[in-house]
Design a protein around this motif. Structure first.
Motif, PDB file in Angstrom:
ATOM      1  N   MET A 399      40.518 -49.301  15.334  1.00  0.00           N
ATOM      2  CA  MET A 399      42.199 -48.405  15.098  1.00  0.00           C
ATOM      3  C   MET A 399      42.586 -47.328  14.456  1.00  0.00           C
ATOM      4  SD  MET A 399      42.725 -51.483  12.254  1.00  0.00           S
ATOM      5  CE  MET A 399      41.995 -53.036  13.104  1.00  0.00           C
ATOM      6  N   ARG A 400      43.726 -47.495  14.827  1.00  0.00           N
ATOM      7  CA  ARG A 400      44.313 -45.919  14.221  1.00  0.00           C
ATOM      8  C   ARG A 400      45.545 -46.554  13.371  1.00  0.00           C
ATOM      9  NH1 ARG A 400      48.941 -42.582  14.823  1.00  0.00           N
ATOM     10  NH2 ARG A 400      49.739 -43.559  16.287  1.00  0.00           N
ATOM     11  N   VAL A 401      45.009 -45.706  11.763  1.00  0.00           N
ATOM     12  CA  VAL A 401      46.136 -46.620  10.758  1.00  0.00           C
ATOM     13  C   VAL A 401      46.845 -45.661  10.004  1.00  0.00           C
ATOM     14  CG1 VAL A 401      46.311 -48.127   9.296  1.00  0.00           C
ATOM     15  CG2 VAL A 401      44.598 -48.528  10.930  1.00  0.00           C
ATOM     16  N   GLU A 402      48.047 -45.786  10.431  1.00  0.00           N
ATOM     17  CA  GLU A 402      49.136 -44.554   9.111  1.00  0.00           C
ATOM     18  C   GLU A 402      49.300 -44.872   8.435  1.00  0.00           C
ATOM     19  OE1 GLU A 402      52.365 -44.271  12.576  1.00  0.00           O
ATOM     20  OE2 GLU A 402      51.107 -43.319  13.997  1.00  0.00           O
ATOM     21  N   HIS A 403      48.048 -45.283   7.043  1.00  0.00           N
ATOM     22  CA  HIS A 403      48.471 -46.071   6.328  1.00  0.00           C
ATOM     23  C   HIS A 403      47.662 -44.520   4.740  1.00  0.00           C
ATOM     24  CE1 HIS A 403      48.883 -49.824   7.454  1.00  0.00           C
ATOM     25  NE2 HIS A 403      49.778 -49.425   8.098  1.00  0.00           N
ATOM     26  N   TRP A 404      49.102 -44.437   3.887  1.00  0.00           N
ATOM     27  CA  TRP A 404      48.105 -43.302   3.181  1.00  0.00           C
ATOM     28  C   TRP A 404      47.009 -43.349   2.384  1.00  0.00           C
ATOM     29  CZ3 TRP A 404      49.721 -38.283   1.833  1.00  0.00           C
ATOM     30  CH2 TRP A 404      49.441 -37.775  -0.265  1.00  0.00           C
ATOM     31  N   ARG A 405      46.715 -44.411   2.407  1.00  0.00           N
ATOM     32  CA  ARG A 405      45.301 -45.077   1.318  1.00  0.00           C
ATOM     33  C   ARG A 405      43.880 -44.997   2.456  1.00  0.00           C
ATOM     34  NH1 ARG A 405      41.953 -50.188   0.545  1.00  0.00           N
ATOM     35  NH2 ARG A 405      40.595 -49.524  -1.448  1.00  0.00           N
ATOM     36  N   VAL A 406      44.396 -45.203   3.777  1.00  0.00           N
ATOM     37  CA  VAL A 406      43.440 -45.146   4.591  1.00  0.00           C
ATOM     38  C   VAL A 406      43.434 -43.471   5.166  1.00  0.00           C
ATOM     39  CG1 VAL A 406      42.892 -45.388   7.335  1.00  0.00           C
ATOM     40  CG2 VAL A 406      43.880 -47.035   5.902  1.00  0.00           C
ATOM     41  N   ALA A 407      43.785 -42.736   5.226  1.00  0.00           N
ATOM     42  CA  ALA A 407      43.752 -41.481   5.443  1.00  0.00           C
ATOM     43  C   ALA A 407      42.760 -41.099   4.037  1.00  0.00           C
ATOM     44  CB  ALA A 407      45.283 -40.678   5.833  1.00  0.00           C
ATOM     45  N   LEU A 408      42.999 -40.951   2.848  1.00  0.00           N
ATOM     46  CA  LEU A 408      42.081 -40.806   1.749  1.00  0.00           C
ATOM     47  C   LEU A 408      40.698 -41.628   1.999  1.00  0.00           C
ATOM     48  CD1 LEU A 408      45.061 -41.484  -1.578  1.00  0.00           C
ATOM     49  CD2 LEU A 408      44.122 -39.502  -0.836  1.00  0.00           C
ATOM     50  N   GLN A 409      40.653 -42.496   2.721  1.00  0.00           N
ATOM     51  CA  GLN A 409      39.018 -42.913   2.975  1.00  0.00           C
ATOM     52  C   GLN A 409      38.845 -42.616   3.777  1.00  0.00           C
ATOM     53  OE1 GLN A 409      40.715 -47.567   3.561  1.00  0.00           O
ATOM     54  NE2 GLN A 409      39.783 -48.349   1.478  1.00  0.00           N
ATOM     55  N   HIS A 410      39.326 -41.796   4.956  1.00  0.00           N
ATOM     56  CA  HIS A 410      38.852 -40.838   5.984  1.00  0.00           C
ATOM     57  C   HIS A 410      38.395 -40.047   5.568  1.00  0.00           C
ATOM     58  CE1 HIS A 410      40.564 -42.661   9.260  1.00  0.00           C
ATOM     59  NE2 HIS A 410      40.128 -43.791   9.041  1.00  0.00           N
ATOM     60  N   GLY A 411      38.913 -38.833   4.167  1.00  0.00           N
ATOM     61  CA  GLY A 411      38.845 -38.066   3.564  1.00  0.00           C
ATOM     62  C   GLY A 411      37.250 -38.501   2.697  1.00  0.00           C
ATOM     63  N   MET A 412      37.602 -39.377   1.770  1.00  0.00           N
ATOM     64  CA  MET A 412      35.677 -38.998   1.634  1.00  0.00           C
ATOM     65  C   MET A 412      34.964 -39.786   2.676  1.00  0.00           C
ATOM     66  SD  MET A 412      36.528 -42.259  -1.820  1.00  0.00           S
ATOM     67  CE  MET A 412      35.042 -41.996  -2.855  1.00  0.00           C
ATOM     68  N   VAL A 413      34.741 -40.797   3.280  1.00  0.00           N
ATOM     69  CA  VAL A 413      33.863 -40.035   4.495  1.00  0.00           C
ATOM     70  C   VAL A 413      33.248 -39.389   4.924  1.00  0.00           C
ATOM     71  CG1 VAL A 413      33.307 -41.660   6.845  1.00  0.00           C
ATOM     72  CG2 VAL A 413      34.542 -43.110   4.646  1.00  0.00           C
ATOM     73  N   ALA A 414      34.586 -38.447   5.721  1.00  0.00           N
ATOM     74  CA  ALA A 414      33.676 -37.356   6.179  1.00  0.00           C
ATOM     75  C   ALA A 414      33.480 -36.171   5.252  1.00  0.00           C
ATOM     76  CB  ALA A 414      35.740 -36.463   6.593  1.00  0.00           C
ATOM     77  N   ALA A 415      33.974 -36.064   4.232  1.00  0.00           N
ATOM     78  CA  ALA A 415      32.975 -35.729   2.651  1.00  0.00           C
ATOM     79  C   ALA A 415      31.680 -36.019   2.988  1.00  0.00           C
ATOM     80  CB  ALA A 415      33.900 -35.912   1.376  1.00  0.00           C
ATOM     81  N   TYR A 416      31.212 -37.327   3.006  1.00  0.00           N
ATOM     82  CA  TYR A 416      30.136 -37.421   2.400  1.00  0.00           C
ATOM     83  C   TYR A 416      28.968 -37.481   4.091  1.00  0.00           C
ATOM     84  CZ  TYR A 416      30.865 -39.897  -1.406  1.00  0.00           C
ATOM     85  OH  TYR A 416      30.082 -40.160  -2.967  1.00  0.00           O
ATOM     86  N   THR A 417      30.008 -37.159   5.105  1.00  0.00           N
ATOM     87  CA  THR A 417      29.506 -37.553   6.177  1.00  0.00           C
ATOM     88  C   THR A 417      28.795 -35.996   6.399  1.00  0.00           C
ATOM     89  OG1 THR A 417      30.345 -38.924   7.667  1.00  0.00           O
ATOM     90  CG2 THR A 417      29.346 -37.252   8.945  1.00  0.00           C
ATOM     91  N   LEU A 418      29.698 -34.772   5.936  1.00  0.00           N
ATOM     92  CA  LEU A 418      28.985 -33.413   5.638  1.00  0.00           C
ATOM     93  C   LEU A 418      28.351 -33.458   5.216  1.00  0.00           C
ATOM     94  CD1 LEU A 418      33.228 -32.425   5.625  1.00  0.00           C
ATOM     95  CD2 LEU A 418      31.560 -31.226   8.024  1.00  0.00           C
TER      96      LEU A 418
END
Length: 527
Positions: A399-418
């Motif tokens: 799903m696409r979720v327009e929530h602040w915390r979800v976006a922050l979670q995505h940032g953490m996930v992306a960093a670990y992926t990188l």
């Protein structure tokens, strides 16, 4: 600052407890003879963490569900941006002593990656910010460049419709990580920089007027932009959307002493109404639906929240469709509804939705503008997408979720992926898990009361409620077949945090159990 002395059995085995020392709140966790102590207030908004829940290695804040490792205090889930200060515990038999004036020094992380690597982040919202911060906190040795079209360092957008519009939060309080975040974290921040093209094959990122950047990996987190309805008059002066600091600043100033009409009965418009009703001459909310917040909660909850607004002077036109905005040739003067009624308006706020900004990703976007990365947020090995633009896996499906915390979670996930550490750094770092173990969560605050929402549902055709919405003390559940997929609540923070953990682990109570009557969700979690 006084020291803390307590007995081992003062803290339940496998549990936690906070101790109030006046100048400090100390959280103590215990597993058998292993005892750990840390700051007991959540660094996000100051909640007492002892009033949250503990689930294995996770300590979950009762307010906004920031999560910390139970032994070290390391941050494992936002919206907090850093972990908890930890303290030494000394033991003399069953007696334990903690000195909160002397926090433990955390060892510097081992360098990750090569210094010549270059990661470019496009977008300065919560996902881009959190990715850059996590990369540095986890020891990334390469270059990090953050490009944002806004003329500011990343800031707390959630405060705009709440504390900033009401005057309780000042602009100096908005920057994420503080005013000097980019320099202290070694991030090359390029504010006011508009990206015009991304070549995913070569890693070239083209920006307006200043050439190109060449990246080894690119994270795209360009967020959303407000949608203006296709109605006459939406371009008149005095007609606003609310997304950026500039939007909020202009709206706050224009609404002072004006008749304000808000088009849209969802959270952004209602937060703005509660923030501006004290300074505007009048506030009227216009919504097509028969009740406010109808996509998230049932009419019973919507009515309760609407009554709270009405008690503070906000008026509503429900089941009303916008026909046009009237003006004097330059500025807005009124809002005309399809019914023919015209509302006087010196200022209009359009809270009519947003759309993802994915033009830079071309044919990767679907017909609704979303892109579809995998659970580690990869569109391809060297291009990631995060935040509002990403329709990504969650515990409840993609799903696409327009929530602040979800976006922050995505940032953490992306960093670990990188970092190439998608499984997490170690037992104390869970940020490297994918989005498929994440639970959507958001909150809204209006007149000092908070409605918090866990999960996601496409419809509200099958629900049940514990408690009394009119008393602002309830939990409302939404079902999808034989699954419970949503809980929203007011006045039941600990129970909602427990439900979120149960949902994350696939142990949410069934619709049959919930309909049978209230029970203790915290006990269910710890059973």
């Amino acid at each position: 600052m006084p020291t803390l002395t307590f007995q081992l059995n003062d803290v339940p085995d496998g549990g936690m407890r906070t101790f109030d020392l006046g100048d400090a709140l100390v959280l103590v966790t215990r597993d058998g003879d292993a005892v750990h102590a840390m700051n007991g207030r959540c660094p996000h908004a100051g909640a007492n963490l002892g009033e949250g829940v503990r689930c294995g290695d996770r300590v979950v804040c009762p307010w906004h569900h920031a999560t910390f490792h139970a032994a070290s205090g390391a941050l494992t889930e936002p919206p907090a941006l850093q972990g908890l200060a930890a303290y030494t515990v000394t033991r003399d038999g069953a007696q334990c002593t903690v000195d909160p004036a002397v926090p433990l020094e955390r060892p510097a992380p081992a360098p990750q990656g090569r210094p010549e690597e270059h990661t470019v982040i496009v977008g300065g919202g919560p996902a881009g910010f959190m990715a850059a911060q996590t990369l540095r906190q986890e020891g990334y040795a390469g270059r990090v460049t953050l490009l944002t079209a806004e003329p500011h360092a990343p800031y707390d957008r959630t405060a705009l419709s709440k504390g900033y519009l009401s005057g309780k939060v000042q602009e100096a309080d908005l920057p994420l990580g503080g005013p000097d975040w980019a320099r202290t974290h070694g991030v090359d921040l390029r504010a006011g920089t508009r990206v015009t093209a991304i070549d995913r094959a070569s890693g070239r990122v083209t920006v307006s007027g200043t050439g190109t950047f060449t990246a080894d990996r690119v994270l795209v987190s360009t967020g959303s932009q407000p949608v203006r309805p296709d109605r006459p008059g939406t371009a008149l002066d005095g007609v606003f959307t609310l997304r950026t600091l500039e939007d909020a600043r202009a709206l706050r100033d224009a609404a002072r002493g004006a008749d304000l009409v808000i088009v849209g009965g969802s959270f952004i418009g209602l937060e703005a109404a509660s923030s501006l009703v004290q300074t505007a001459a009048s506030v009227t909310v216009v919504a097509q639906e028969d009740e406010i917040m109808s996509r998230a909660v049932t009419p019973a909850v919507g009515r309760a929240v609407r009554r709270l607004h009405e008690e503070h002077g906000v008026t509503f036109r429900l089941g009303a469709e916008l026909d046009r905005l009237d003006g004097d040739g330059q500025a807005v003067t009124g809002v005309t509804l399809r019914s023919g009624e015209t509302l006087p308006a010196g200022v209009v706020l359009l809270g009519t939705g947003v759309r993802p900004v994915t033009d830079l990703l071309g044919d990767a976007a679907d017909e609704k503008g979303a892109v579809h990365p995998d659970a580690l947020l990869r569109l391809d090995p060297d291009t990631l997408a995060a935040g509002d633009i990403a329709s990504a896996p969650t515990v409840l499906g993609e799903m696409r979720v327009e929530h602040w915390r979800v976006a922050l979670q995505h940032g953490m996930v992306a960093a670990y992926t990188l970092l190439g550490r998608a499984g997490g750094a170690d037992g104390e770092s869970m940020g490297g898990e994918g989005t498929d173990v994440r639970v959507p969560f958001f909150w809204t605050q209006q007149y000092g009361k908070s409605l918090r929402y866990v999960g996601h549902a496409e419809s509200l055709h099958d629900t049940a409620c514990w408690g009394d919405p009119d008393a602002y003390d309830f939990m409302e559940f939404t079902f999808d077949g034989d699954r419970t997929v949503v809980a929203s609540a007011m006045g039941r923070d600990r129970a909602l945090a427990a439900f979120a953990e149960l949902l994350r682990m696939g142990r949410a109570p069934t619709p049959t159990e919930i309909r049978a009557g209230e029970f203790d969700l915290v006990e269910r979690l710890t059973a």
